[in-house]
Design a protein around this motif. Structure first.
Motif, short mmCIF file in Angstrom:
data_model
loop_
_atom_site.label_atom_id
_atom_site.label_comp_id
_atom_site.label_asym_id
_atom_site.label_seq_id
_atom_site.Cartn_x
_atom_site.Cartn_y
_atom_site.Cartn_z
N TYR A 15 0.83 -1.19 0.00
CA TYR A 15 0.00 0.00 0.00
C TYR A 15 0.88 1.25 0.00
CZ TYR A 15 -3.11 -3.62 1.66
OH TYR A 15 -3.82 -4.77 1.79
N LEU A 16 0.26 2.36 -0.37
CA LEU A 16 0.98 3.62 -0.25
C LEU A 16 1.35 3.84 1.22
CD1 LEU A 16 -1.04 5.93 -2.65
CD2 LEU A 16 1.20 4.89 -3.05
N CYS A 17 2.43 4.55 1.43
CA CYS A 17 2.92 4.75 2.79
C CYS A 17 1.86 5.42 3.67
CB CYS A 17 4.17 5.61 2.78
SG CYS A 17 5.58 4.88 1.91
N TYR A 18 1.55 4.76 4.77
CA TYR A 18 0.66 5.37 5.76
C TYR A 18 1.16 5.13 7.16
CZ TYR A 18 -1.14 0.67 6.65
OH TYR A 18 -1.25 -0.66 6.96
N THR A 19 2.26 4.42 7.27
CA THR A 19 2.77 4.03 8.56
C THR A 19 4.26 3.78 8.46
OG1 THR A 19 2.66 2.33 10.29
CG2 THR A 19 2.31 1.61 8.05
N SER A 20 4.94 3.86 9.60
CA SER A 20 6.35 3.48 9.66
C SER A 20 6.54 2.34 10.66
CB SER A 20 7.20 4.68 10.06
OG SER A 20 6.82 5.16 11.35
N LEU A 21 5.44 1.67 11.00
CA LEU A 21 5.52 0.56 11.94
C LEU A 21 6.00 -0.70 11.23
CD1 LEU A 21 2.24 1.09 13.96
CD2 LEU A 21 4.57 1.69 14.63
N PRO A 22 7.02 -1.35 11.76
CA PRO A 22 7.54 -2.55 11.10
C PRO A 22 6.48 -3.62 10.85
CG PRO A 22 9.05 -1.81 12.80
CD PRO A 22 7.82 -0.98 12.93
N ALA A 23 5.54 -3.75 11.76
CA ALA A 23 4.54 -4.81 11.63
C ALA A 23 3.66 -4.66 10.39
CB ALA A 23 3.66 -4.85 12.88
N ASP A 24 3.61 -3.45 9.85
CA ASP A 24 2.75 -3.20 8.69
C ASP A 24 3.44 -3.48 7.36
OD1 ASP A 24 1.45 -0.45 10.52
OD2 ASP A 24 0.46 -2.37 10.14
N PHE A 25 4.73 -3.77 7.40
CA PHE A 25 5.48 -4.05 6.17
C PHE A 25 5.55 -5.55 5.95
CE2 PHE A 25 7.21 -0.01 4.62
CZ PHE A 25 6.71 0.83 5.61
N ARG A 26 5.26 -5.97 4.73
CA ARG A 26 5.12 -7.39 4.45
C ARG A 26 6.42 -8.05 3.99
NH1 ARG A 26 0.83 -9.83 -0.02
NH2 ARG A 26 1.34 -12.03 0.28
N TYR A 27 7.21 -7.32 3.23
CA TYR A 27 8.41 -7.91 2.63
C TYR A 27 9.66 -7.32 3.27
CZ TYR A 27 4.77 -8.66 -0.85
OH TYR A 27 3.59 -9.00 -1.48
N TRP A 28 10.62 -8.19 3.57
CA TRP A 28 11.82 -7.76 4.28
C TRP A 28 13.08 -8.32 3.64
CZ3 TRP A 28 11.99 -4.44 8.41
CH2 TRP A 28 10.75 -4.07 8.95
N GLY A 29 14.14 -7.54 3.69
CA GLY A 29 15.46 -8.02 3.32
C GLY A 29 16.13 -8.65 4.53
N GLN A 30 17.35 -9.13 4.31
CA GLN A 30 18.09 -9.81 5.36
C GLN A 30 18.85 -8.85 6.27
OE1 GLN A 30 17.95 -13.22 5.97
NE2 GLN A 30 16.25 -12.92 4.54
N GLY A 31 19.03 -7.64 5.83
CA GLY A 31 19.69 -6.64 6.68
C GLY A 31 21.15 -6.44 6.33
N THR A 32 21.64 -5.26 6.67
CA THR A 32 23.05 -4.94 6.51
C THR A 32 23.50 -4.17 7.74
OG1 THR A 32 24.69 -3.92 5.01
CG2 THR A 32 22.57 -2.78 5.23
N GLN A 33 24.66 -4.53 8.27
CA GLN A 33 25.13 -3.97 9.53
C GLN A 33 25.80 -2.63 9.31
OE1 GLN A 33 24.77 -5.17 12.72
NE2 GLN A 33 25.78 -3.31 13.44
N VAL A 34 25.45 -1.68 10.16
CA VAL A 34 26.11 -0.37 10.19
C VAL A 34 26.69 -0.18 11.58
CG1 VAL A 34 25.77 2.13 10.11
CG2 VAL A 34 24.62 0.65 8.44
N THR A 35 27.98 0.09 11.65
CA THR A 35 28.65 0.30 12.92
C THR A 35 29.37 1.64 12.89
OG1 THR A 35 28.99 -2.08 13.19
CG2 THR A 35 30.32 -0.61 14.57
N VAL A 36 29.05 2.49 13.84
CA VAL A 36 29.65 3.82 13.92
C VAL A 36 30.46 3.91 15.21
CG1 VAL A 36 29.24 6.30 13.84
CG2 VAL A 36 27.65 4.74 12.69
N SER A 37 31.72 4.16 15.07
CA SER A 37 32.60 4.25 16.25
C SER A 37 32.86 5.71 16.59
CB SER A 37 33.91 3.53 15.97
OG SER A 37 34.55 4.07 14.83
N SER A 38 33.07 5.93 17.88
CA SER A 38 33.30 7.31 18.36
C SER A 38 34.77 7.68 18.28
CB SER A 38 32.79 7.44 19.79
OG SER A 38 33.45 6.51 20.62
#
Length: 124
Positions: A101-124
């Motif tokens: 659907y067109l964007c109406y939410t940013s809640l993860p539970a409302d999104f049906r399709y997902w990727g596997q993810g990519t790690q982001v690490t930020v050091s101080s």
């Protein structure tokens, strides 16, 4: 079905930049809204940014406004997340997701399709 593959994660120092990419395949017509989410260890998954495919309207979490930019290249079925001025608190696994659907939410539970993810690490 929609398949999503993220890329572009890595390790950077605070103040640095990264650009994440999310390439979609399969029934790409189903992806009416795309979003980037992140999940840090011990925390819930949260919405970072969303974009309406074709229309281009965007949403950003307050924590990333002015630093992150979501964009799309429909010819490539790809959505990007440009992340500037990165902070250690941005460290997380970043996921790309799509919904029918067109964007109406940013809640993860409302999104049906997902990727596997990519790690982001930020050091101080």
């Amino acid at each position: 079905q929609v398949q999503l593959v993220e890329s572009g994660g890595g390790s950077v120092q605070a103040g640095g930049s990264l650009r994440l990419s999310c390439a979609a395949s399969g029934d790409t017509y189903r992806r009416r809204c795309m979003g980037w989410f992140r999940q840090a260890p011990g925390k819930e998954r949260e919405g970072v940014a969303t974009i309406s495919i074709g229309g281009g309207s965007t949403y950003y979490a307050d924590s990333v406004k002015g630093r992150f930019t979501i964009s799309q290249d429909n010819a490539k079925n790809t959505v990007y997340l440009q992340m500037n001025s990165l902070k250690p608190e941005d460290t997380a696994m970043y996921y790309c997701a799509a919904m029918d659907y067109l964007c109406y939410t940013s809640l993860p539970a409302d999104f049906r399709y997902w990727g596997q993810g990519t790690q982001v690490t930020v050091s101080s």
